[in-house]
Enzyme design. Structure first.
Site, PDB file in Angstrom:
ATOM      1  N   GLY A  65       0.905  -1.306  -0.442  1.00  0.00           N
ATOM      2  CA  GLY A  65      -0.044   0.560  -0.145  1.00  0.00           C
ATOM      3  C   GLY A  65       0.900   1.205   0.264  1.00  0.00           C
ATOM      4  O   GLY A  65       1.183   1.852   1.687  1.00  0.00           O
ATOM      5  N   GLY A  99      -1.691   9.540  -5.940  1.00  0.00           N
ATOM      6  CA  GLY A  99      -1.258   8.689  -6.563  1.00  0.00           C
ATOM      7  C   GLY A  99       0.238   8.501  -7.172  1.00  0.00           C
ATOM      8  O   GLY A  99       1.412   8.158  -5.949  1.00  0.00           O
ATOM      9  N   SER A 100       0.067   9.862  -8.606  1.00  0.00           N
ATOM     10  CA  SER A 100       1.579  10.279  -8.431  1.00  0.00           C
ATOM     11  C   SER A 100       2.418  10.730  -7.827  1.00  0.00           C
ATOM     12  O   SER A 100       3.847  10.721  -7.680  1.00  0.00           O
ATOM     13  CB  SER A 100       1.873  10.544 -10.219  1.00  0.00           C
ATOM     14  OG  SER A 100       0.804  10.092 -10.650  1.00  0.00           O
ATOM     15  N   TRP A 123      -7.132   1.499  -3.932  1.00  0.00           N
ATOM     16  CA  TRP A 123      -6.458   1.380  -5.452  1.00  0.00           C
ATOM     17  C   TRP A 123      -5.193  -0.092  -4.874  1.00  0.00           C
ATOM     18  O   TRP A 123      -4.321  -0.143  -6.080  1.00  0.00           O
ATOM     19  CB  TRP A 123      -5.886   2.229  -6.086  1.00  0.00           C
ATOM     20  CG  TRP A 123      -6.814   3.144  -6.913  1.00  0.00           C
ATOM     21  CD1 TRP A 123      -6.994   4.104  -6.161  1.00  0.00           C
ATOM     22  CD2 TRP A 123      -7.932   2.753  -7.629  1.00  0.00           C
ATOM     23  NE1 TRP A 123      -8.231   4.789  -6.641  1.00  0.00           N
ATOM     24  CE2 TRP A 123      -7.858   4.272  -7.336  1.00  0.00           C
ATOM     25  CE3 TRP A 123      -7.884   1.672  -8.156  1.00  0.00           C
ATOM     26  CZ2 TRP A 123      -9.243   4.698  -8.296  1.00  0.00           C
ATOM     27  CZ3 TRP A 123      -9.156   2.246  -9.392  1.00  0.00           C
ATOM     28  CH2 TRP A 123      -9.883   3.225  -9.683  1.00  0.00           C
ATOM     29  N   GLN A 148      -9.362  -4.360 -34.281  1.00  0.00           N
ATOM     30  CA  GLN A 148     -10.107  -3.659 -35.047  1.00  0.00           C
ATOM     31  C   GLN A 148     -10.086  -5.363 -35.979  1.00  0.00           C
ATOM     32  O   GLN A 148     -10.731  -5.334 -37.128  1.00  0.00           O
ATOM     33  CB  GLN A 148      -8.765  -2.951 -35.777  1.00  0.00           C
ATOM     34  CG  GLN A 148      -9.283  -1.754 -36.774  1.00  0.00           C
ATOM     35  CD  GLN A 148     -10.506  -0.906 -37.029  1.00  0.00           C
ATOM     36  OE1 GLN A 148     -10.923  -0.899 -35.212  1.00  0.00           O
ATOM     37  NE2 GLN A 148     -10.908  -1.069 -37.426  1.00  0.00           N
ATOM     38  N   GLU A 180       1.653   1.188 -10.807  1.00  0.00           N
ATOM     39  CA  GLU A 180       3.134   0.882 -10.340  1.00  0.00           C
ATOM     40  C   GLU A 180       3.593   2.432 -11.539  1.00  0.00           C
ATOM     41  O   GLU A 180       5.066   1.899 -12.437  1.00  0.00           O
ATOM     42  CB  GLU A 180       3.871  -0.215 -11.495  1.00  0.00           C
ATOM     43  CG  GLU A 180       3.334  -0.737 -10.133  1.00  0.00           C
ATOM     44  CD  GLU A 180       4.285  -2.015 -10.193  1.00  0.00           C
ATOM     45  OE1 GLU A 180       5.791  -1.415  -9.889  1.00  0.00           O
ATOM     46  OE2 GLU A 180       3.220  -3.426  -9.551  1.00  0.00           O
ATOM     47  N   SER A 207       2.251   6.570 -17.653  1.00  0.00           N
ATOM     48  CA  SER A 207       3.182   6.420 -18.729  1.00  0.00           C
ATOM     49  C   SER A 207       3.529   8.287 -18.647  1.00  0.00           C
ATOM     50  O   SER A 207       4.702   8.285 -18.622  1.00  0.00           O
ATOM     51  CB  SER A 207       2.995   6.509 -20.069  1.00  0.00           C
ATOM     52  OG  SER A 207       2.119   5.175 -20.438  1.00  0.00           O
ATOM     53  N   GLU A 208       3.003   8.775 -18.180  1.00  0.00           N
ATOM     54  CA  GLU A 208       3.467  10.352 -18.042  1.00  0.00           C
ATOM     55  C   GLU A 208       4.655  10.475 -17.254  1.00  0.00           C
ATOM     56  O   GLU A 208       5.625  10.821 -17.325  1.00  0.00           O
ATOM     57  CB  GLU A 208       2.807  11.427 -16.903  1.00  0.00           C
ATOM     58  CG  GLU A 208       1.215  11.744 -18.515  1.00  0.00           C
ATOM     59  CD  GLU A 208       0.369  10.899 -18.810  1.00  0.00           C
ATOM     60  OE1 GLU A 208       0.565   9.731 -18.126  1.00  0.00           O
ATOM     61  OE2 GLU A 208      -0.277  10.528 -19.743  1.00  0.00           O
TER      62      GLU A 208
HETATM   63  C1  LIG Z   1      -6.007  -1.854 -10.838  1.00  0.00           C
HETATM   64  C2  LIG Z   1      -4.999  -1.254 -10.142  1.00  0.00           C
HETATM   65  C3  LIG Z   1      -3.876  -1.701  -9.345  1.00  0.00           C
HETATM   66  C4  LIG Z   1      -2.806  -1.032  -8.358  1.00  0.00           C
HETATM   67  N1  LIG Z   1      -2.400  -1.789  -7.117  1.00  0.00           N
HETATM   68  C5  LIG Z   1      -1.721  -0.745  -6.410  1.00  0.00           C
HETATM   69  C6  LIG Z   1      -1.115  -1.316  -5.215  1.00  0.00           C
HETATM   70  O1  LIG Z   1      -1.196  -2.931  -4.957  1.00  0.00           O
HETATM   71  N2  LIG Z   1       0.046  -0.062  -4.597  1.00  0.00           N
HETATM   72  C7  LIG Z   1      -0.340   0.162  -4.618  1.00  0.00           C
HETATM   73  O2  LIG Z   1       0.352   1.630  -3.981  1.00  0.00           O
HETATM   74  N3  LIG Z   1      -1.078   1.346  -5.781  1.00  0.00           N
HETATM   75  C8  LIG Z   1      -1.945   0.516  -6.703  1.00  0.00           C
HETATM   76  N4  LIG Z   1      -1.954   1.111  -7.452  1.00  0.00           N
HETATM   77  C9  LIG Z   1      -2.550   2.394  -7.983  1.00  0.00           C
HETATM   78  C10 LIG Z   1      -1.814   3.209  -9.121  1.00  0.00           C
HETATM   79  O3  LIG Z   1      -0.443   2.969  -8.870  1.00  0.00           O
HETATM   80  C11 LIG Z   1      -2.078   4.652  -9.431  1.00  0.00           C
HETATM   81  O4  LIG Z   1      -3.127   3.883  -9.659  1.00  0.00           O
HETATM   82  C12 LIG Z   1      -1.240   4.862  -9.607  1.00  0.00           C
HETATM   83  O5  LIG Z   1       0.305   5.768  -9.806  1.00  0.00           O
HETATM   84  C13 LIG Z   1      -1.478   6.662 -10.749  1.00  0.00           C
HETATM   85  O6  LIG Z   1      -2.170   7.431  -9.604  1.00  0.00           O
HETATM   86  P1  LIG Z   1      -3.848   7.789  -9.849  1.00  0.00           P
HETATM   87  O7  LIG Z   1      -4.442   6.686 -10.086  1.00  0.00           O
HETATM   88  O8  LIG Z   1      -3.846   8.924  -8.299  1.00  0.00           O
HETATM   89  O9  LIG Z   1      -3.289   9.471 -10.671  1.00  0.00           O
HETATM   90  P2  LIG Z   1      -3.124  10.746 -10.572  1.00  0.00           P
HETATM   91  O10 LIG Z   1      -1.590  10.620 -10.248  1.00  0.00           O
HETATM   92  O11 LIG Z   1      -3.718  11.516 -10.037  1.00  0.00           O
HETATM   93  O12 LIG Z   1      -2.738  10.770 -12.657  1.00  0.00           O
HETATM   94  C14 LIG Z   1      -3.826  11.276 -13.462  1.00  0.00           C
HETATM   95  C15 LIG Z   1      -3.322  12.063 -14.873  1.00  0.00           C
HETATM   96  O13 LIG Z   1      -2.739  12.831 -13.846  1.00  0.00           O
HETATM   97  C16 LIG Z   1      -1.000  12.987 -14.629  1.00  0.00           C
HETATM   98  N5  LIG Z   1       0.066  13.065 -14.092  1.00  0.00           N
HETATM   99  C17 LIG Z   1       0.098  13.377 -12.670  1.00  0.00           C
HETATM  100  N6  LIG Z   1       0.823  14.276 -11.971  1.00  0.00           N
HETATM  101  C18 LIG Z   1       1.607  14.186 -13.496  1.00  0.00           C
HETATM  102  C19 LIG Z   1       3.140  15.010 -13.748  1.00  0.00           C
HETATM  103  N7  LIG Z   1       3.774  15.260 -12.778  1.00  0.00           N
HETATM  104  N8  LIG Z   1       3.042  15.205 -15.190  1.00  0.00           N
HETATM  105  C20 LIG Z   1       2.624  14.735 -15.834  1.00  0.00           C
HETATM  106  N9  LIG Z   1       1.232  14.058 -15.408  1.00  0.00           N
HETATM  107  C21 LIG Z   1       1.201  13.670 -14.316  1.00  0.00           C
HETATM  108  C22 LIG Z   1      -0.802  11.201 -14.516  1.00  0.00           C
HETATM  109  O14 LIG Z   1      -0.128  10.449 -15.571  1.00  0.00           O
HETATM  110  C23 LIG Z   1      -2.060  10.786 -14.376  1.00  0.00           C
HETATM  111  O15 LIG Z   1      -2.194  11.188 -16.408  1.00  0.00           O
HETATM  112  C24 LIG Z   1      -3.067   0.491  -7.975  1.00  0.00           C
HETATM  113  C25 LIG Z   1      -4.421   1.257  -9.782  1.00  0.00           C
HETATM  114  C26 LIG Z   1      -5.057   0.221 -10.291  1.00  0.00           C
HETATM  115  C27 LIG Z   1      -5.885   0.430 -11.384  1.00  0.00           C
END
Ligand SMILES: Cc1cc2nc3c(=O)[nH]c(=O)nc-3n(C[C@H](O)[C@H](O)[C@H](O)COP(=O)(O)OP(=O)(O)OC[C@H]3O[C@@H](n4cnc5c(N)ncnc54)[C@H](O)[C@@H]3O)c2cc1C
Length: 370
Positions: free
Chosen positions: A114, A121-122, A146, A326, A353, A356-357
């Site tokens: 976790g 997230g990011s 998540w 397709q 994990e 892409s950004e």
């Molecule tokens: C099926 C699934 C399993 C998962 N399992 C785990 C797990 O076991 N443990 C765990 O800890 N997490 C887990 N996650 C969480 C996952 O790692 C996060 O969803 C991921 O890191 C993205 O964070 P976010 O969803 O909060 O998106 P956000 O960080 O809110 O990002 C939203 C958008 O903004 C962009 N963005 C954010 N910051 C920047 C920046 N500085 N520059 C450019 N673009 C940016 C992102 O690329 C994205 O397009 C899981 C997610 C999913 C969907």
């Protein structure tokens, strides 16, 4: 040999039921017990801790073969091995490794990891989940979102704030066992794809854990997590590769069987060129993934390389799954053919994990520093 063993396993234990699990969003616990018996729940764990003692090349092959059939099983297996088990293996002391690794490596226990929260997230350094010292214990409060196996995991590695907001030395890693008072599973996500891999919230309410469950030094958690992700990204590249190959192989076969205008659709250059593009990108993704796996085996820094492999392979899996739908035409849009599921599952690979950004941030920082 490992590839063939995993292929046979997937045909016997996953292929017959994966669409049922997908439809009902059922997490197939028994598959992971069986994977444990096969040695795939502790691929990288040394034999002295009950693991298989294999390297990253074998690990990539195993994840890839599982994911060719079902991405959900590949994702759960990867998260268990790389994240929870990998974190304890890399940063646990001898007593902690002896305590948790044999159970995780045998598949008796399922692991969760976790880092992510609802609002971070990011931007993980803004996490709110907090651990406060209380004598020789820590009190955890907050939630993680998540989380793969957030409900079913028997044990979780949890990253919590022990210092100031935004301080990269203000986070510490702890191991929390299921059944610890104050630790519960929360909402299970209803997802687009990877539906048989459980993704759920973990909640901590005055959850008291002994200091002996702390992994490494106080304040080292964030740096540990980034290192764990460097290795974990190789496993998401392998997951992506498996999905891309699964989609490509299904589309290739279908293109030779499906006839329109009195001939197989593979005779049309428009379709043949799609297959050429898919095959080329898959080989490039495979080379990047194997390169990072090889570097990891040699103990080299894979920060840039694993980000490149994860970024490229995940985008290739989206590209190939899209092209596969397709090529299948209308049938690709139905659940009777495999393309539809690859198309839904692959998208996770460009998000989990590190998106892409974020991979491009990691790569560009490394490139600009050089
Ligand atoms: C099926 C699934 C399993 C998962 N399992 C785990 C797990 O076991 N443990 C765990 O800890 N997490 C887990 N996650 C969480 C996952 O790692 C996060 O969803 C991921 O890191 C993205 O964070 P976010 O969803 O909060 O998106 P956000 O960080 O809110 O990002 C939203 C958008 O903004 C962009 N963005 C954010 N910051 C920047 C920046 N500085 N520059 C450019 N673009 C940016 C992102 O690329 C994205 O397009 C899981 C997610 C999913 C969907």
């Amino acid at each position: 040999m490992i590839r063939q063993t995993v292929r046979d396993f997937a045909d016997k234990h996953i292929r017959p039921d994966f669409m049922t699990w997908d439809e009902s969003q059922e997490f197939p616990h028994h598959v992971f017990k069986a994977l444990g018996e096969l040695g795939l729940m502790g691929v990288l764990v040394p034999e002295s801790y009950g693991g298989s003692g294999l390297g990253y090349i074998e690990y990539v092959a195993a994840i890839e073969e599982l994911s060719k059939v079902c991405g959900s099983v590949g994702l759960s297996m990867a998260a268990h091995n790389s994240l929870c088990t990998g974190h304890i293996l890399q940063f646990g002391n001898e007593e902690q490794k002896m305590r948790w690794l044999p159970k995780l490596a045998s598949g008796e226990w399922l692991g969760a990891w976790g880092l992510t929260e609802a609002n971070t997230g990011s931007d993980a350094l803004r996490m709110k989940c907090v651990a406060q010292k209380d004598g020789d214990h820590w009190i955890l409060n907050g939630a993680k979102n998540w989380i793969t196996h957030g409900i079913s995991g028997n044990v979780a590695v949890v990253l919590a704030r022990t210092g100031e907001l935004l301080d990269s030395h203000g986070i510490t890693a702890f191991v929390v066992e299921r059944g610890t008072p104050g630790f519960s599973g929360g909402k299970k996500e209803n997802k687009l794809g990877m539906r048989a891999s459980e993704t759920a919230e973990m909640i901590f309410e005055d959850c008291r854990i002994p200091d002996s469950n702390r992994l490494g030094n106080v304040g080292d958690g964030f740096i540990q997590a980034m290192k764990v992700l460097d290795g974990g990204r190789i496993s998401i590249a392998a997951l992506s590769l498996g999905i891309a190959k699964g989609a490509y192989e299904a589309a290739l076969k279908y293109s030779k069987e499906r006839e329109q205008f009195g001939q197989p659709i593979s005779n049309f250059q428009a379709i043949a060129f799609k297959l050429a593009d898919m095959a080329t990108r898959i080989e490039a993704a495979e080379l990047l993934t194997l390169q990072s796996a090889d570097m990891k085996n040699k103990g080299l820094n894979v920060n840039k390389q694993s980000a490149m492999a994860k970024y490229y392979a995940s985008e290739v899996s989206v590209y190939c799954s899209n092209e596969a739908v397709q090529i299948f035409g209308g049938y690709g849009y139905t659940k009777d053919f495999p393309a539809e599921k690859f198309y839904r599952d692959c998208k996770l690979c460009t998000i989990g994990e590190g998106t892409s950004e974020i991979q491009k941030l990691v790569i560009s920082r490394a490139v600009l520093k050089a």
